[in-house]
Design a protein around this motif. Structure first.
Motif, mmCIF file in Angstrom:
data_model
loop_
_atom_site.group_PDB
_atom_site.id
_atom_site.type_symbol
_atom_site.label_atom_id
_atom_site.label_comp_id
_atom_site.label_asym_id
_atom_site.label_seq_id
_atom_site.Cartn_x
_atom_site.Cartn_y
_atom_site.Cartn_z
ATOM 1 N N THR A 2 0.413 -44.090 -0.426
ATOM 2 C CA THR A 2 1.684 -43.451 -0.111
ATOM 3 C C THR A 2 2.697 -44.497 0.318
ATOM 4 O O THR A 2 2.336 -45.577 0.771
ATOM 5 N N ILE A 46 2.645 -33.205 -13.356
ATOM 6 C CA ILE A 46 3.434 -33.594 -12.179
ATOM 7 C C ILE A 46 4.639 -32.681 -12.031
ATOM 8 O O ILE A 46 4.940 -32.185 -10.938
ATOM 9 N N GLN A 49 4.081 -29.323 -10.463
ATOM 10 C CA GLN A 49 3.826 -29.285 -9.024
ATOM 11 C C GLN A 49 5.107 -29.329 -8.198
ATOM 12 O O GLN A 49 5.075 -29.096 -6.992
ATOM 13 N N LEU A 50 6.220 -29.640 -8.835
ATOM 14 C CA LEU A 50 7.482 -29.776 -8.111
ATOM 15 C C LEU A 50 8.262 -28.475 -8.114
ATOM 16 O O LEU A 50 8.452 -27.851 -9.162
ATOM 17 N N ASP A 51 8.745 -28.071 -6.951
ATOM 18 C CA ASP A 51 9.641 -26.923 -6.846
ATOM 19 C C ASP A 51 11.064 -27.454 -6.854
ATOM 20 O O ASP A 51 11.525 -28.057 -5.885
ATOM 21 N N GLU A 62 12.342 -32.531 -1.134
ATOM 22 C CA GLU A 62 11.087 -32.204 -1.804
ATOM 23 C C GLU A 62 10.695 -33.291 -2.806
ATOM 24 O O GLU A 62 9.545 -33.743 -2.834
ATOM 25 N N VAL A 63 11.650 -33.725 -3.627
ATOM 26 C CA VAL A 63 11.360 -34.696 -4.685
ATOM 27 C C VAL A 63 10.977 -36.046 -4.094
ATOM 28 O O VAL A 63 9.976 -36.659 -4.495
ATOM 29 N N HIS A 65 9.939 -36.813 -1.038
ATOM 30 C CA HIS A 65 8.682 -36.702 -0.287
ATOM 31 C C HIS A 65 7.493 -36.629 -1.242
ATOM 32 O O HIS A 65 6.454 -37.272 -1.022
ATOM 33 N N PHE A 66 7.647 -35.860 -2.322
ATOM 34 C CA PHE A 66 6.566 -35.708 -3.292
ATOM 35 C C PHE A 66 6.213 -37.047 -3.924
ATOM 36 O O PHE A 66 5.048 -37.442 -3.983
ATOM 37 N N PHE A 67 7.219 -37.757 -4.414
ATOM 38 C CA PHE A 67 6.960 -39.029 -5.082
ATOM 39 C C PHE A 67 6.436 -40.090 -4.115
ATOM 40 O O PHE A 67 5.578 -40.897 -4.477
ATOM 41 N N ASN A 69 4.540 -39.656 -1.671
ATOM 42 C CA ASN A 69 3.150 -39.361 -1.302
ATOM 43 C C ASN A 69 2.213 -39.208 -2.493
ATOM 44 O O ASN A 69 1.009 -39.028 -2.319
ATOM 45 N N PHE A 70 2.763 -39.287 -3.705
ATOM 46 C CA PHE A 70 1.939 -39.042 -4.878
ATOM 47 C C PHE A 70 0.994 -40.202 -5.188
ATOM 48 O O PHE A 70 -0.126 -39.997 -5.641
#
Length: 359
Positions: A2, A46, A49-51, A62-63, A65-67, A69-70
């Motif tokens: 991460t 991928i 999984q994104l809202d 959201e985007v 944070h998602f990337f 931690n991906f």
């Protein structure tokens, strides 16, 4: 791994992402993320999984944070690094410098490790899945639309208008009846300008890359003429018209967000071209239509087509445009809906409107 961004860096990155021109709505966000992940294994997984629905700031959180931690989306490539590399070309110089600094501070491009056993990795897709995929948006179309586009192109005309300073300005027009041409008011604003202008058919390349024979005509003196500066359209009567096939049909249709619109045009005042990819409607009401379809100066007055190649709008401008519903600015192109154009003609130019209805 991460990527642990500091709070100030995280907040600034949220601001940058939420203000991206391509982050205005769900469709644009999906296309942006899909573009960043192009060529990445399991990009569709991928994306799923994104809202991406919600206001720009919340979705940006959201985007990012998602990337962050991906982890890696490819060997040696952190997801956040891949995303930042892609969006930096759409940011200001200051924000681009900030993004480039992030690559020096954080492990966004992980160095390759020699003991990594690459051959142990296996995806979950079988070979059939790998061979045949819809990548990003579905760009498959029935082949007959090429025939419709070629037929429609015959009615699209190059316009050259002399100006008082001795120069000329170029635009595009299209035939809406056997002898009636439509273009923008800002291309031709008066009967006098109409009669001085030159209207050239067939200014395009053939399938061998050679320029086609052209035919240039003029407006009919004292012919039917109507213009509306607010809706930015003009109708001119031409004479000595060559055989161009069928005129275009005007469609009083309320187009919807995410529908496609193609434009046949003379971009830059040059040879005829069609814009038929990356061509989604971003906003539409009964007067204004905004879209991502590509144009250039010289494209003013071009027909905006739906998937049936009927004219749903007339193109007039592009740039950072205000969306009427939100009053926010977005990088888009825009035209006037045929709903408004036809209603105006019915009220204020009934002879022209009757001619359209009779064809």
């Amino acid at each position: 791994m991460t990527v642990q961004l500091s709070q100030p860096d995280f907040q600034r990155l949220i601001r940058i992402v939420s203000n991206l021109p391509d982050f205005a709505n769900v469709r644009d966000r999906r296309r942006l993320v899909a573009g960043a992940l192009e060529g990445v294994p399991k990009a569709n997984i991928i994306l799923a999984q994104l809202d991406l629905d919600g206001n720009p700031k919340n979705v940006a959180v959201e985007v990012v944070h998602f990337f962050a931690n991906f982890g890696q989306v490819a060997y040696g490539k952190e997801a956040l690094g891949v995303f930042l590399n892609y969006i930096q070309f759409s940011t200001s110089d200051e924000d681009t410098s900030f993004i480039q600094d992030l690559f020096q501070i954080y492990p966004l491009d992980t160095p390759a490790t020699p003991n990594r056993l690459i051959d142990r990795w296996r995806g979950t897709d079988n070979m059939a899945d790998i061979k045949e995929k819809i990548i990003g948006e579905d760009t498959l179309r029935h082949i007959y639309i090429l025939d419709m586009a070629l037929d429609a192109a015959k009615a699209v005309v190059h316009i050259k208008v002399p100006k008082s300073d001795g120069g000329t300005e170029a635009g595009t027009g299209f035939m809406i009846a056997p002898d009636l041409l439509m273009t923008n008011n800002h291309v031709i604003a008066s009967q006098e300008e109409a009669e001085k202008a030159e209207y050239t058919f067939n200014y395009q390349l053939d399938k061998n890359g050679n320029q086609c024979p052209i035919i240039t005509v003029n407006a009919l003196p004292q012919g039917n003429f109507y213009t509306n500066s607010d809706l930015d359209f003009t109708v001119v009567t031409l004479h000595n018209i060559p055989d161009f096939g069928n005129h275009l049909k005007l469609k009083s249709k309320l187009v919807r967000q995410d529908e496609r619109v193609a434009i046949i045009q003379h971009p830059g005042g040059h040879l005829k071209k069609i814009s038929i990819q990356n061509n989604f409607v971003a906003y539409a009401d009964t007067k204004d239509v905004q879209y991502t379809t590509s144009t250039l100066p010289g494209s003013s007055g071009s027909p905006v087509f739906d998937d049936d190649f009927q004219v749903v709008a007339i193109h007039h401008s592009g740039g950072m445009l205000i969306e009427p519903s939100t009053q926010r600015k977005y990088l888009r192109n825009a035209g006037t809906s045929m709903i408004a154009v036809l209603k105006d003609l019915q009220t204020n130019a009934p002879e022209i409107y009757a001619q359209l209805q009779g064809n």
